[in-house]
Scaffold this motif. Sequence first.
Motif, PDB file in Angstrom:
ATOM      1  N   GLU A 138       0.828  -1.207   0.000  1.00  0.00           N
ATOM      2  CA  GLU A 138       0.000   0.000   0.000  1.00  0.00           C
ATOM      3  C   GLU A 138       0.862   1.256   0.000  1.00  0.00           C
ATOM      4  O   GLU A 138       0.611   2.195  -0.766  1.00  0.00           O
ATOM      5  CB  GLU A 138      -0.914  -0.001   1.223  1.00  0.00           C
ATOM      6  N   ASP A 139       1.897   1.277   0.838  1.00  0.00           N
ATOM      7  CA  ASP A 139       2.783   2.442   0.876  1.00  0.00           C
ATOM      8  C   ASP A 139       3.555   2.597  -0.425  1.00  0.00           C
ATOM      9  O   ASP A 139       3.805   3.710  -0.899  1.00  0.00           O
ATOM     10  CB  ASP A 139       3.757   2.331   2.047  1.00  0.00           C
ATOM     11  N   CYS A 141       2.546   1.781  -3.398  1.00  0.00           N
ATOM     12  CA  CYS A 141       1.628   2.384  -4.362  1.00  0.00           C
ATOM     13  C   CYS A 141       1.474   3.871  -4.102  1.00  0.00           C
ATOM     14  O   CYS A 141       1.479   4.687  -5.038  1.00  0.00           O
ATOM     15  CB  CYS A 141       0.276   1.671  -4.288  1.00  0.00           C
ATOM     16  N   LYS A 142       1.366   4.267  -2.837  1.00  0.00           N
ATOM     17  CA  LYS A 142       1.188   5.677  -2.500  1.00  0.00           C
ATOM     18  C   LYS A 142       2.428   6.502  -2.852  1.00  0.00           C
ATOM     19  O   LYS A 142       2.313   7.685  -3.211  1.00  0.00           O
ATOM     20  CB  LYS A 142       0.869   5.818  -1.011  1.00  0.00           C
ATOM     21  N   THR A 145       2.084   7.077  -6.599  1.00  0.00           N
ATOM     22  CA  THR A 145       1.023   8.007  -7.000  1.00  0.00           C
ATOM     23  C   THR A 145       1.341   9.427  -6.553  1.00  0.00           C
ATOM     24  O   THR A 145       0.713  10.379  -7.020  1.00  0.00           O
ATOM     25  CB  THR A 145      -0.332   7.600  -6.382  1.00  0.00           C
ATOM     26  N   GLU A 147       1.176  10.333  -3.304  1.00  0.00           N
ATOM     27  CA  GLU A 147       0.496  10.608  -2.038  1.00  0.00           C
ATOM     28  C   GLU A 147       1.485  10.642  -0.874  1.00  0.00           C
ATOM     29  O   GLU A 147       1.357  11.442   0.044  1.00  0.00           O
ATOM     30  CB  GLU A 147      -0.585   9.552  -1.790  1.00  0.00           C
ATOM     31  N   ILE A 148       2.471   9.767  -0.899  1.00  0.00           N
ATOM     32  CA  ILE A 148       3.563   9.781   0.072  1.00  0.00           C
ATOM     33  C   ILE A 148       4.783  10.364  -0.617  1.00  0.00           C
ATOM     34  O   ILE A 148       5.209   9.870  -1.666  1.00  0.00           O
ATOM     35  CB  ILE A 148       3.866   8.371   0.607  1.00  0.00           C
ATOM     36  N   THR A 149       5.349  11.415  -0.019  1.00  0.00           N
ATOM     37  CA  THR A 149       6.486  12.094  -0.651  1.00  0.00           C
ATOM     38  C   THR A 149       7.729  12.116   0.231  1.00  0.00           C
ATOM     39  O   THR A 149       8.782  12.549  -0.217  1.00  0.00           O
ATOM     40  CB  THR A 149       6.110  13.545  -1.007  1.00  0.00           C
ATOM     41  N   GLN A 153       6.895   9.408   6.175  1.00  0.00           N
ATOM     42  CA  GLN A 153       5.442   9.237   6.118  1.00  0.00           C
ATOM     43  C   GLN A 153       5.014   7.776   5.994  1.00  0.00           C
ATOM     44  O   GLN A 153       3.822   7.486   6.028  1.00  0.00           O
ATOM     45  CB  GLN A 153       4.866  10.020   4.929  1.00  0.00           C
ATOM     46  N   GLN A 225      -4.000   2.930 -10.978  1.00  0.00           N
ATOM     47  CA  GLN A 225      -3.682   4.327 -10.659  1.00  0.00           C
ATOM     48  C   GLN A 225      -2.458   4.791 -11.457  1.00  0.00           C
ATOM     49  O   GLN A 225      -1.606   3.990 -11.824  1.00  0.00           O
ATOM     50  CB  GLN A 225      -3.420   4.474  -9.160  1.00  0.00           C
ATOM     51  N   THR A 228       2.954   9.102 -10.568  1.00  0.00           N
ATOM     52  CA  THR A 228       3.091  10.548 -10.480  1.00  0.00           C
ATOM     53  C   THR A 228       3.995  11.105 -11.577  1.00  0.00           C
ATOM     54  O   THR A 228       5.072  10.546 -11.859  1.00  0.00           O
ATOM     55  CB  THR A 228       3.654  10.959  -9.099  1.00  0.00           C
TER      56      THR A 228
END
Length: 331
Positions: A138-139, A141-142, A145, A147-149, A153, A225, A228
């Motif tokens: 999950e992280d 993927c984030k 995308t 969502e996590i930079t 985090q 998805q 980025t």
Amino acid sequence: MKKGFQQLTGVFPKPYRMAPALLIYLIIMVLGMSGCSGDSQPASSITVAGSTSVQPFMDLLAEEYARLYPDKPAVNVQGGGSSAGVRSVLTGAASVGMLSRRLTSDEAAENLNVIVMAQDAIAVIVNPQNPITDISLEDLCKIYTGEITDWGQLSQVTQGTQASTADSPGNQDSQATQEPAGQGSSEAEEPDNAEAPFQGRIHVISREEGSGTRGAFDELVMGGQEVTPRSIFQDSNGAIRQTVAQDPMAIGYISLGLVDDSVKPLAISGVAPTVENCRSGKYMLVRPFILVFQHDVGPEVRDYLDFVTGPHSREILSGEGLITDGEEAAR
């Protein structure tokens, strides 16, 4: 014309002069032999094109094929990506296409012959200076995308530098004997040498669209998805590996068989990317290495494909970290 023949025969000393007809015959023979020598070129090479993930392994097999069968046509291996490999076969630019993902529905509709060469894992890699050793799917993927930079985090973080024996009974006893009397209230305080969690902006490295590795990553990790646009896009596994090896804040993904000491592969949700875990199904980021070709290829191409799928080649590929047994169907 007669005068021309006389002039031509006149260049020879009289004892060696010959009839014009014989001279013409000899000239024709010489020209014919020259033409034959021009035609006896080496047999045309077999062109194999496509996935840059498969390319290094195909290079190894092509070199071994040339060593074992020097009289066979040479094998010319080219990159370009999985999609380009299919197009090259369809247009006739290559005899064999290499893919590091499954065929799309449009590609499958072309009714090409398909061979599963091996199974390969996608390894998520970081710089060896990065203390992170594990990341959740999950992280991951984030991160891709956007969502996590920041590394701080992550919801599930395993840092190699945090592993210690501080909680072992023996160590607790040792700490208790060293603690001065009357200082019991300090038990809840953080040790002076405790290291802060790893933090810093994540530099996302990804493959370009059309890459087989990118296609497999999108399927297995992204779930539809978009990656980025702030990512740094590279056109090969080698380029991603080099970028991550030079950047302590970077994360990327490459073929497991191409991981070396310059980068560190991460476990995914506690499961390390090993051949054993891939074979057992515990490690989830696994994709096929596929070869495609037309039904009417010549015997030279079929001979090479027999070699690629034979026991000697499987032994070579297995030694390079690929899974060469128990493959599932590619289509």
